[in-house]
Design a protein around this motif. Structure first.
Motif: not given
Length: 122
Positions: A11-15, A20-23, A28-32, A108-115
């Protein structure tokens, strides 16, 4: 027979792939949110965290999508009148699922914590 962790990983992978397919700003916001979700549960509890995310939700933003995704993953309906035992079980399940969301957000999103500060997410 699938393990619950396998379900959460799928489920996490799908979400995360859908995010990722969005802008880029949305992903980035989703990853945070993936990074912040577990700590917010530990600090405020599952109900308050979901309620906070719902309050921040606007049509099509990362908060709305994240709430929809986590509710689907955990099979949470709008009724919060469950017993304390059931609530604790859902909280543990949410923490388990959040591990997978965080891992995929990093890889996948390359989002680091605290960015980015969560309050800056619109």
């Amino acid at each position: 027979m699938k393990l619950i962790q396998h379900h959460y990983a799928e489920k996490a992978y799908q979400h995360v792939m859908n995010a990722k397919t969005n802008e880029e700003n949305f992903s980035n916001q989703y990853g945070q949110l993936c990074h912040r979700f577990a700590s917010m549960i530990l600090t405020n509890g599952l109900r308050l965290t979901i309620t906070f995310f719902e309050a921040k939700s606007k049509k099509g933003n990362a908060y709305q999508q994240f709430v929809q995704d986590i509710k689907e993953t955990l099979d949470i309906q709008g009724d919060w009148s469950a017993s304390n035992r059931d609530y604790l079980i859902k909280s543990r399940q949410a923490l388990s699922a959040s591990v997978w969301l965080k891992r995929y957000a990093e890889s996948i999103l390359k989002v680091e914590q605290g960015a980015e500060d969560v309050e800056d997410i619109q």
